[in-house]
Enzyme design. Structure first.
Site, PDB file in Angstrom:
ATOM      1  N   ASP A  68       0.854  -1.201   0.000  1.00 11.30           N
ATOM      2  CA  ASP A  68       0.000   0.000   0.000  1.00 11.30           C
ATOM      3  C   ASP A  68       0.884   1.244   0.000  1.00 11.30           C
ATOM      4  O   ASP A  68       1.066   1.881   1.032  1.00 11.30           O
ATOM      5  CB  ASP A  68      -0.905  -0.062   1.239  1.00 11.30           C
ATOM      6  CG  ASP A  68      -1.762   1.190   1.434  1.00 11.30           C
ATOM      7  OD1 ASP A  68      -2.036   1.896   0.452  1.00 11.30           O
ATOM      8  OD2 ASP A  68      -2.151   1.445   2.596  1.00 11.30           O
ATOM      9  N   PHE A  71       1.013   4.814  -5.169  1.00 10.39           N
ATOM     10  CA  PHE A  71       1.873   5.529  -6.118  1.00 10.39           C
ATOM     11  C   PHE A  71       1.099   6.648  -6.811  1.00 10.39           C
ATOM     12  O   PHE A  71      -0.038   6.465  -7.276  1.00 10.39           O
ATOM     13  CB  PHE A  71       2.410   4.567  -7.181  1.00 10.39           C
ATOM     14  CG  PHE A  71       3.319   3.496  -6.632  1.00 10.39           C
ATOM     15  CD1 PHE A  71       4.313   3.788  -5.703  1.00 10.39           C
ATOM     16  CD2 PHE A  71       3.198   2.179  -7.068  1.00 10.39           C
ATOM     17  CE1 PHE A  71       5.162   2.798  -5.217  1.00 10.39           C
ATOM     18  CE2 PHE A  71       4.035   1.183  -6.592  1.00 10.39           C
ATOM     19  CZ  PHE A  71       5.018   1.492  -5.667  1.00 10.39           C
ATOM     20  N   THR A 127      -9.989   7.405   3.445  1.00 13.94           N
ATOM     21  CA  THR A 127     -11.118   7.238   4.368  1.00 13.94           C
ATOM     22  C   THR A 127     -11.051   8.226   5.532  1.00 13.94           C
ATOM     23  O   THR A 127     -11.997   8.344   6.303  1.00 13.94           O
ATOM     24  CB  THR A 127     -11.168   5.791   4.887  1.00 13.94           C
ATOM     25  OG1 THR A 127      -9.843   5.337   5.132  1.00 13.94           O
ATOM     26  CG2 THR A 127     -11.814   4.864   3.887  1.00 13.94           C
ATOM     27  N   ARG A 188     -14.115  -0.207  11.764  1.00 12.61           N
ATOM     28  CA  ARG A 188     -14.051  -0.090  13.214  1.00 12.61           C
ATOM     29  C   ARG A 188     -15.001  -1.088  13.841  1.00 12.61           C
ATOM     30  O   ARG A 188     -16.118  -1.271  13.361  1.00 12.61           O
ATOM     31  CB  ARG A 188     -14.410   1.334  13.672  1.00 12.61           C
ATOM     32  CG  ARG A 188     -13.297   2.338  13.349  1.00 12.61           C
ATOM     33  CD  ARG A 188     -12.025   1.982  14.105  1.00 12.61           C
ATOM     34  NE  ARG A 188     -10.882   2.814  13.784  1.00 12.61           N
ATOM     35  CZ  ARG A 188      -9.962   2.552  12.845  1.00 12.61           C
ATOM     36  NH1 ARG A 188     -10.078   1.457  12.103  1.00 12.61           N
ATOM     37  NH2 ARG A 188      -8.940   3.335  12.660  1.00 12.61           N
ATOM     38  N   GLN A 197      -9.887   8.138  11.357  1.00 12.02           N
ATOM     39  CA  GLN A 197     -10.762   7.762  10.255  1.00 12.02           C
ATOM     40  C   GLN A 197     -12.084   8.512  10.382  1.00 12.02           C
ATOM     41  O   GLN A 197     -12.616   8.681  11.485  1.00 12.02           O
ATOM     42  CB  GLN A 197     -11.035   6.249  10.261  1.00 12.02           C
ATOM     43  CG  GLN A 197      -9.791   5.394  10.060  1.00 12.02           C
ATOM     44  CD  GLN A 197      -9.300   5.384   8.607  1.00 12.02           C
ATOM     45  OE1 GLN A 197      -9.679   6.246   7.805  1.00 12.02           O
ATOM     46  NE2 GLN A 197      -8.448   4.434   8.278  1.00 12.02           N
ATOM     47  N   ARG A 218      -5.369  -0.602  13.380  1.00 10.24           N
ATOM     48  CA  ARG A 218      -5.326  -0.402  14.829  1.00 10.24           C
ATOM     49  C   ARG A 218      -6.334  -1.205  15.637  1.00 10.24           C
ATOM     50  O   ARG A 218      -5.974  -1.670  16.733  1.00 10.24           O
ATOM     51  CB  ARG A 218      -5.427   1.108  15.136  1.00 10.24           C
ATOM     52  CG  ARG A 218      -4.174   1.855  14.748  1.00 10.24           C
ATOM     53  CD  ARG A 218      -4.390   3.342  14.623  1.00 10.24           C
ATOM     54  NE  ARG A 218      -5.156   3.663  13.429  1.00 10.24           N
ATOM     55  CZ  ARG A 218      -5.444   4.895  13.022  1.00 10.24           C
ATOM     56  NH1 ARG A 218      -5.040   5.940  13.745  1.00 10.24           N
ATOM     57  NH2 ARG A 218      -6.120   5.107  11.922  1.00 10.24           N
TER      58      ARG A 218
END
Ligand code: C5P
Length: 242
Positions: A68, A71, A127, A188, A197, A218
């Site tokens: 990730d 680019f 996001t 979440r 987010q 997370r």
């Protein structure tokens, strides 16, 4: 429920974002999971510190790796970066759709030329972005409309799919059909804080909206029991597709 694409029955739809400072803490997590439980995402922080060596080690262990690095550069530079990522053997990589049609086509041509072609997806809007954020960078119109237009650019350029918020997944699924891969961060768990987010959903809801793969960082990696949380998410997702 929208129908997602391309997963084998035993395949986990969870991509754990290995947002760790270096190889050591990342491997401490990876040592306790197997490739049936999750795919792994290496982003800017970990790639900058641990580089292609770690990517190769994880692939050797049998994990599907999503690189990730989003680019976004001139077409020639992006094409060469995509080819280099593909030669590492990654399962998925991404480019930023804001790079425009020529850049997207150059990226697609570069992966098409590889012996082992990774999935190529385009980031639409992050996001973490709100309506206000996109206005501040000069993108006018409704946020979902902007996402839709950027996803259309990716589709026209022949990319395999996009990274989007789960809130946009159902609309994109119905517009672009079941062959278009939808990867959704901004996941979440219920009763967990959103961090930075802005546009979030639970794993089960995201799947019901048509997401193929859920990027989760997370809520798993910073949980007191990361492996227990991953196990619970997989179980919930498995139950919801029965
Ligand atoms: O910790 P959290 O679950 O928010 O992590 C989400 C991950 O997905 C991060 O690694 C972030 O870089 C990535 N990502 C994102 N939004 C995008 C594309 C990637 O949050 N549009």
């Amino acid at each position: 429920m929208a129908t997602p694409v391309s997963t084998k029955a035993e395949e986990s739809r969870v991509i754990v974002a290995l947002d760790y400072a270096g190889a050591e803490p990342a491997l401490a997590f990876v040592d306790k999971v197997n490739p049936e439980q999750c795919k792994l995402k290496i982003g800017l922080e970990l790639f900058t510190s641990a580089g292609p060596t770690l990517v190769s080690r994880l692939i050797e262990r049998g994990f599907d790796v999503f690189l990730d690095l989003k680019f976004h550069d001139i077409p020639n530079t992006v094409a060469k970066a995509c080819a280099a990522a593909g030669r590492l053997g990654v399962w998925m990589l991404n480019v930023h759709t804001l790079g425009g049609p020529n850049m997207l086509r150059a990226a697609r041509d570069a992966v098409d030329a590889l012996a082992r072609r990774p999935l190529l997806v385009g980031v639409t809007l992050l996001t973490s972005h709100t309506q206000q954020d996109i206005g501040a960078v000069g993108l006018h119109g409704d946020l979902p409309e902007r996402v839709d237009a950027l996803a259309a650019l990716a589709h026209q350029a022949g990319l395999d799919g996009v990274v989007c918020s789960p809130l946009e997944a159902a609309g994109l699924r119905s517009r672009f059909g079941n062959g278009f891969v939808l990867v959704t961060p901004g996941i979440r768990l219920e009763k967990v804080k959103a961090d930075d987010q802005a546009r979030t959903m639970s794993p089960r809801q995201a799947l019901a909206q048509g997401a193929d793969f859920l990027v989760i960082g997370r809520p798993v990696t910073q949980a007191p029991d990361p492996h227990g949380v991953l196990h619970a998410i997989n179980r919930q997702l498995h139950e919801s597709v029965q």
